[in-house]
Design a protein around this motif. Structure first.
Motif, PDB file in Angstrom:
ATOM      1  N   ILE A   1      77.589  -6.611 -14.288  1.00  0.00           N
ATOM      2  CA  ILE A   1      76.885  -5.385 -14.651  1.00  0.00           C
ATOM      3  C   ILE A   1      76.155  -5.671 -15.953  1.00  0.00           C
ATOM      4  O   ILE A   1      76.775  -6.031 -16.955  1.00  0.00           O
ATOM      5  CB  ILE A   1      77.860  -4.202 -14.794  1.00  0.00           C
ATOM      6  CG1 ILE A   1      78.562  -3.944 -13.454  1.00  0.00           C
ATOM      7  CG2 ILE A   1      77.135  -2.947 -15.264  1.00  0.00           C
ATOM      8  CD1 ILE A   1      79.648  -2.903 -13.511  1.00  0.00           C
ATOM      9  N   HIS A   2      74.848  -5.548 -15.938  1.00  0.00           N
ATOM     10  CA  HIS A   2      74.000  -5.992 -17.043  1.00  0.00           C
ATOM     11  C   HIS A   2      74.480  -5.417 -18.371  1.00  0.00           C
ATOM     12  O   HIS A   2      74.815  -4.241 -18.476  1.00  0.00           O
ATOM     13  CB  HIS A   2      72.558  -5.547 -16.768  1.00  0.00           C
ATOM     14  CG  HIS A   2      71.540  -6.228 -17.625  1.00  0.00           C
ATOM     15  ND1 HIS A   2      71.494  -7.601 -17.802  1.00  0.00           N
ATOM     16  CD2 HIS A   2      70.503  -5.723 -18.364  1.00  0.00           C
ATOM     17  CE1 HIS A   2      70.486  -7.910 -18.598  1.00  0.00           C
ATOM     18  NE2 HIS A   2      69.884  -6.798 -18.953  1.00  0.00           N
ATOM     19  N   LYS A   3      74.556  -6.304 -19.392  1.00  0.00           N
ATOM     20  CA  LYS A   3      75.001  -5.957 -20.750  1.00  0.00           C
ATOM     21  C   LYS A   3      76.476  -5.581 -20.797  1.00  0.00           C
ATOM     22  O   LYS A   3      76.899  -4.791 -21.640  1.00  0.00           O
ATOM     23  CB  LYS A   3      74.146  -4.823 -21.344  1.00  0.00           C
ATOM     24  CG  LYS A   3      72.652  -5.051 -21.300  1.00  0.00           C
ATOM     25  CD  LYS A   3      72.253  -6.371 -21.918  1.00  0.00           C
ATOM     26  CE  LYS A   3      72.572  -6.450 -23.406  1.00  0.00           C
ATOM     27  NZ  LYS A   3      72.195  -7.786 -23.971  1.00  0.00           N
ATOM     28  N   SER A   4      77.272  -6.177 -19.901  1.00  0.00           N
ATOM     29  CA  SER A   4      78.699  -5.854 -19.865  1.00  0.00           C
ATOM     30  C   SER A   4      79.577  -7.101 -19.879  1.00  0.00           C
ATOM     31  O   SER A   4      80.651  -7.120 -19.277  1.00  0.00           O
ATOM     32  CB  SER A   4      79.024  -5.001 -18.625  1.00  0.00           C
ATOM     33  OG  SER A   4      78.334  -3.773 -18.661  1.00  0.00           O
ATOM     34  N   GLY A   5      79.114  -8.151 -20.540  1.00  0.00           N
ATOM     35  CA  GLY A   5      79.953  -9.321 -20.750  1.00  0.00           C
ATOM     36  C   GLY A   5      79.852 -10.401 -19.699  1.00  0.00           C
ATOM     37  O   GLY A   5      80.593 -11.391 -19.755  1.00  0.00           O
ATOM     38  N   GLY A   6      78.933 -10.273 -18.749  1.00  0.00           N
ATOM     39  CA  GLY A   6      78.826 -11.273 -17.694  1.00  0.00           C
ATOM     40  C   GLY A   6      78.418 -12.641 -18.198  1.00  0.00           C
ATOM     41  O   GLY A   6      78.854 -13.668 -17.653  1.00  0.00           O
ATOM     42  N   SER A   7      77.577 -12.694 -19.233  1.00  0.00           N
ATOM     43  CA  SER A   7      77.170 -13.989 -19.788  1.00  0.00           C
ATOM     44  C   SER A   7      78.364 -14.714 -20.400  1.00  0.00           C
ATOM     45  O   SER A   7      78.495 -15.938 -20.291  1.00  0.00           O
ATOM     46  CB  SER A   7      76.070 -13.792 -20.841  1.00  0.00           C
ATOM     47  OG  SER A   7      74.931 -13.186 -20.277  1.00  0.00           O
ATOM     48  N   THR A   8      79.249 -13.959 -21.044  1.00  0.00           N
ATOM     49  CA  THR A   8      80.462 -14.549 -21.611  1.00  0.00           C
ATOM     50  C   THR A   8      81.353 -15.110 -20.509  1.00  0.00           C
ATOM     51  O   THR A   8      81.889 -16.221 -20.620  1.00  0.00           O
ATOM     52  CB  THR A   8      81.237 -13.494 -22.418  1.00  0.00           C
ATOM     53  OG1 THR A   8      80.429 -13.050 -23.508  1.00  0.00           O
ATOM     54  CG2 THR A   8      82.539 -14.055 -22.948  1.00  0.00           C
ATOM     55  N   VAL A   9      81.507 -14.347 -19.432  1.00  0.00           N
ATOM     56  CA  VAL A   9      82.339 -14.801 -18.313  1.00  0.00           C
ATOM     57  C   VAL A   9      81.744 -16.058 -17.687  1.00  0.00           C
ATOM     58  O   VAL A   9      82.460 -17.007 -17.365  1.00  0.00           O
ATOM     59  CB  VAL A   9      82.475 -13.679 -17.272  1.00  0.00           C
ATOM     60  CG1 VAL A   9      83.191 -14.191 -16.024  1.00  0.00           C
ATOM     61  CG2 VAL A   9      83.232 -12.492 -17.859  1.00  0.00           C
ATOM     62  N   CYS A  10      80.426 -16.085 -17.513  1.00  0.00           N
ATOM     63  CA  CYS A  10      79.757 -17.249 -16.946  1.00  0.00           C
ATOM     64  C   CYS A  10      80.017 -18.495 -17.790  1.00  0.00           C
ATOM     65  O   CYS A  10      80.378 -19.559 -17.261  1.00  0.00           O
ATOM     66  CB  CYS A  10      78.254 -16.977 -16.834  1.00  0.00           C
ATOM     67  SG  CYS A  10      77.248 -18.407 -16.366  1.00  0.00           S
ATOM     68  N   GLU A  11      79.844 -18.382 -19.099  1.00  0.00           N
ATOM     69  CA  GLU A  11      80.046 -19.533 -19.976  1.00  0.00           C
ATOM     70  C   GLU A  11      81.512 -19.968 -19.968  1.00  0.00           C
ATOM     71  O   GLU A  11      81.816 -21.167 -19.962  1.00  0.00           O
ATOM     72  CB  GLU A  11      79.608 -19.194 -21.396  1.00  0.00           C
ATOM     73  CG  GLU A  11      79.702 -20.357 -22.383  1.00  0.00           C
ATOM     74  CD  GLU A  11      78.864 -21.559 -21.953  1.00  0.00           C
ATOM     75  OE1 GLU A  11      79.277 -22.704 -22.251  1.00  0.00           O
ATOM     76  OE2 GLU A  11      77.799 -21.361 -21.323  1.00  0.00           O
ATOM     77  N   ALA A  12      82.426 -18.992 -19.933  1.00  0.00           N
ATOM     78  CA  ALA A  12      83.850 -19.339 -19.864  1.00  0.00           C
ATOM     79  C   ALA A  12      84.179 -20.050 -18.551  1.00  0.00           C
ATOM     80  O   ALA A  12      84.992 -20.974 -18.531  1.00  0.00           O
ATOM     81  CB  ALA A  12      84.696 -18.071 -20.013  1.00  0.00           C
ATOM     82  N   ALA A  13      83.527 -19.641 -17.468  1.00  0.00           N
ATOM     83  CA  ALA A  13      83.741 -20.298 -16.171  1.00  0.00           C
ATOM     84  C   ALA A  13      83.337 -21.766 -16.247  1.00  0.00           C
ATOM     85  O   ALA A  13      84.045 -22.651 -15.749  1.00  0.00           O
ATOM     86  CB  ALA A  13      82.950 -19.564 -15.078  1.00  0.00           C
ATOM     87  N   ARG A  14      82.190 -22.025 -16.886  1.00  0.00           N
ATOM     88  CA  ARG A  14      81.741 -23.411 -17.030  1.00  0.00           C
ATOM     89  C   ARG A  14      82.715 -24.220 -17.876  1.00  0.00           C
ATOM     90  O   ARG A  14      83.012 -25.384 -17.572  1.00  0.00           O
ATOM     91  CB  ARG A  14      80.347 -23.436 -17.648  1.00  0.00           C
ATOM     92  CG  ARG A  14      79.249 -22.941 -16.711  1.00  0.00           C
ATOM     93  CD  ARG A  14      77.915 -22.838 -17.401  1.00  0.00           C
ATOM     94  NE  ARG A  14      76.871 -22.405 -16.480  1.00  0.00           N
ATOM     95  CZ  ARG A  14      75.872 -21.589 -16.793  1.00  0.00           C
ATOM     96  NH1 ARG A  14      75.779 -21.111 -18.027  1.00  0.00           N
ATOM     97  NH2 ARG A  14      74.976 -21.251 -15.898  1.00  0.00           N
ATOM     98  N   GLN A  15      83.221 -23.608 -18.937  1.00  0.00           N
ATOM     99  CA  GLN A  15      84.159 -24.314 -19.794  1.00  0.00           C
ATOM    100  C   GLN A  15      85.474 -24.601 -19.079  1.00  0.00           C
ATOM    101  O   GLN A  15      86.223 -25.490 -19.487  1.00  0.00           O
ATOM    102  CB  GLN A  15      84.409 -23.504 -21.075  1.00  0.00           C
ATOM    103  CG  GLN A  15      83.196 -23.419 -21.991  1.00  0.00           C
ATOM    104  CD  GLN A  15      83.462 -22.599 -23.244  1.00  0.00           C
ATOM    105  OE1 GLN A  15      84.600 -22.461 -23.672  1.00  0.00           O
ATOM    106  NE2 GLN A  15      82.405 -22.039 -23.829  1.00  0.00           N
ATOM    107  N   ASN A  16      85.739 -23.845 -18.017  1.00  0.00           N
ATOM    108  CA  ASN A  16      86.949 -24.058 -17.240  1.00  0.00           C
ATOM    109  C   ASN A  16      86.705 -24.878 -15.984  1.00  0.00           C
ATOM    110  O   ASN A  16      87.522 -24.881 -15.064  1.00  0.00           O
ATOM    111  CB  ASN A  16      87.590 -22.711 -16.894  1.00  0.00           C
ATOM    112  CG  ASN A  16      88.420 -22.159 -18.034  1.00  0.00           C
ATOM    113  OD1 ASN A  16      89.601 -22.467 -18.165  1.00  0.00           O
ATOM    114  ND2 ASN A  16      87.781 -21.355 -18.889  1.00  0.00           N
ATOM    115  N   GLY A  17      85.578 -25.591 -15.963  1.00  0.00           N
ATOM    116  CA  GLY A  17      85.330 -26.547 -14.907  1.00  0.00           C
ATOM    117  C   GLY A  17      84.841 -25.974 -13.596  1.00  0.00           C
ATOM    118  O   GLY A  17      84.820 -26.675 -12.583  1.00  0.00           O
ATOM    119  N   GLU A  18      84.428 -24.680 -13.578  1.00  0.00           N
ATOM    120  CA  GLU A  18      83.881 -24.119 -12.347  1.00  0.00           C
ATOM    121  C   GLU A  18      82.510 -24.737 -12.066  1.00  0.00           C
ATOM    122  O   GLU A  18      81.732 -25.016 -12.984  1.00  0.00           O
ATOM    123  CB  GLU A  18      83.732 -22.594 -12.473  1.00  0.00           C
ATOM    124  CG  GLU A  18      85.022 -21.837 -12.735  1.00  0.00           C
ATOM    125  CD  GLU A  18      85.873 -21.671 -11.486  1.00  0.00           C
ATOM    126  OE1 GLU A  18      85.455 -22.125 -10.402  1.00  0.00           O
ATOM    127  OE2 GLU A  18      86.968 -21.084 -11.601  1.00  0.00           O
TER     128      GLU A  18
END
Length: 452
Positions: free
Chosen positions: A179-196
């Motif tokens: 949902i735009h402006k609701s933390g999705g960019s943070t989740v995406c970057e965290a996913a990459r850092q976790n090897g997704e």
């Protein structure tokens, strides 16, 4: 039958794409490959063949598998300062802007050997191509596939995924509703850092182009949402484990064989963030009035790319089909089919309910959202595997929820959500009360989420 373990096949606890069965063992012990793609000399054919042979290829710079090039290896980066544009791409995919010709010096520098290996490790890449000039510094001796000599059951493991690889192998791929402006960019970057393995690799917000925010609130678009079969095909073809949807979430987006999650944000803070992010200024005040359909609205037909001044030679073209006759300076690009209204009022009229209820509800006029739509949104959220508040990203309970549900080894990356941007506009107490009055259905679904 859309299972992450294709045909139920697993060896040593690792899910295998059938096309890789015969060649997986050889790749495990082999160094990753750098193919020097001399332009117009068959490199695209080699890239496609590598993908058909199960190689984990570097993603194209602006979407899809591309030519197996990292952005800094694309054809050829000479002379155009791409850094401001690259930053823009982190928040909005504008389509494939592709081959940039005849440049002199680039803000995107060739990768060092250490940086190239870091990309190999974090994205599990086995094949990459360089389509620009090949420099002395591009030849790296230490590109070994067996990182630190670690192998389990004969499989090389990316260190960041050592603890979570087994869960991912058996886990369904994840669709995160951003949902735009609701933390999705943070989740995406965290996913990459976790090897997704994220949609579009290390570019953008983990969205496929057909799921991008640029398709939000559109009467029609040439880019249609993928069917469940098409989405699973993308997952299989590109070995994607994590993707995000930043447009409206339609009933047809909910597919068997995937895990689903989303984060909600205090609705007023979401709108305030949008107002500051878009530089709307005091025009937002009209959005608190009714009718507010045309408040702070603007029509977009061209995209100005700041800092991208460059000379194009006569007759040059690019993949978005702009044409320059005789040499001139290019600073603005017309993107075919982009013309559309960018409404701001939807962020002041139960935006989260509109997103979760799909395209038809999103397109309803101001003031049309009611308790029926609220229930639709709640019913949709009840199907999700993870629903959290963005404000709870730093809480231990949220971190553990991501660890348990997605098998992340470093979910603490969610805590890195620190927005240092200065917000010159802050809603007054009177405006907050008015916003809450206009957005009672958004607040109902936000307050329904358990505080972690």
């Amino acid at each position: 039958a859309l299972l992450r373990l294709f045909f139920g096949l697993a060896i040593c606890g690792h899910s295998l794409n059938p096309v890789r069965i015969l060649s997986q063992q050889q790749k495990t012990y082999r160094k990753p490959v750098v193919w020097v793609h001399i332009h117009k000399s068959g490199g695209s054919t080699v890239c496609k063949a590598a993908q058909q042979n199960g190689e984990h290829t570097a993603r194209g710079p602006f979407g899809g598998p591309g030519n197996c090039n990292f952005l800094s290896d694309d054809w050829p980066l000479q002379g155009w300062n791409l850094q401001p544009f690259y930053q823009m791409l982190k928040t909005a995919s504008l389509g494939d802007l592709g081959d940039v010709l005849y440049r002199g010096s680039a803000a995107l520098k060739p990768l060092t050997c250490e940086e190239r290996m870091q990309k190999v490790r974090t994205q599990n890449v086995t094949w990459m191509q360089i389509e620009r000039e090949f420099n002395e510094g591009d030849f790296c001796v230490a590109l070994l596939r067996l990182f630190f000599g670690l192998a389990i059951c004969g499989y090389s493991l990316n260190p960041v995924t050592i603890l979570s690889l087994q869960q991912k192998a058996q886990r369904k791929p994840v669709v995160w509703v951003h949902i735009h402006k609701s933390g999705g960019s943070t989740v995406c970057e965290a996913a990459r850092q976790n090897g997704e393995h994220t949609a579009l690799g290390d570019v953008g917000n983990c969205n496929f182009l057909s799921d991008d925010v640029g398709l939000l609130y559109r009467e029609s678009s040439d880019l249609k949402p993928p069917t469940c079969e098409e989405r699973m095909q993308k997952v299989r073809a590109q070995s994607v484990t994590w993707m995000q949807i930043e447009r409206e979430f339609n009933e047809g987006d909910f597919c068997d064989g995937f895990l689903y999650g989303t984060s909600l944000r205090d609705p007023a803070m979401l709108a305030q963030s949008l107002v500051n992010f878009e530089g709307i200024g005091a025009g937002y005040k009209k959005c608190l009035e009714q009718p507010a359909e045309h408040c702070a609205e603007k029509t977009v037909t061209q995209v100005t790319l700041p800092g991208l001044e460059a000379k194009e030679p006569a007759g040059s073209t690019s993949t978005i089909s702009w044409f320059v006759s005789c040499e001139k300076t290019v600073t603005q690009v017309t993107l075919p089919g982009l013309e559309a209204k960018e409404p701001v009022w939807i962020y002041f009229d139960n935006f989260m309910v509109r997103v979760l209820c799909g395209h038809d509800v999103m397109m309803l006029p101001p003031g049309a959202i009611n308790a029926t739509h609220e229930k639709m949104a709640l019913d949709m959220l009840a199907k999700f595997d993870v629903v959290v508040r963005m404000e709870d990203f730093s809480n231990n309970a949220t971190v553990e929820l991501f660890r348990e549900t997605f098998g992340w080894s470093a979910p603490e990356a969610l805590r890195e959500h620190e927005n240092s941007a200065v917000h010159p506009i802050t809603f007054s107490e009177e405006e907050l009360l008015r916003y809450q009055e206009l957005n009672q259905h958004d607040y109902a679904i936000y307050n329904s989420v358990r505080v972690l």
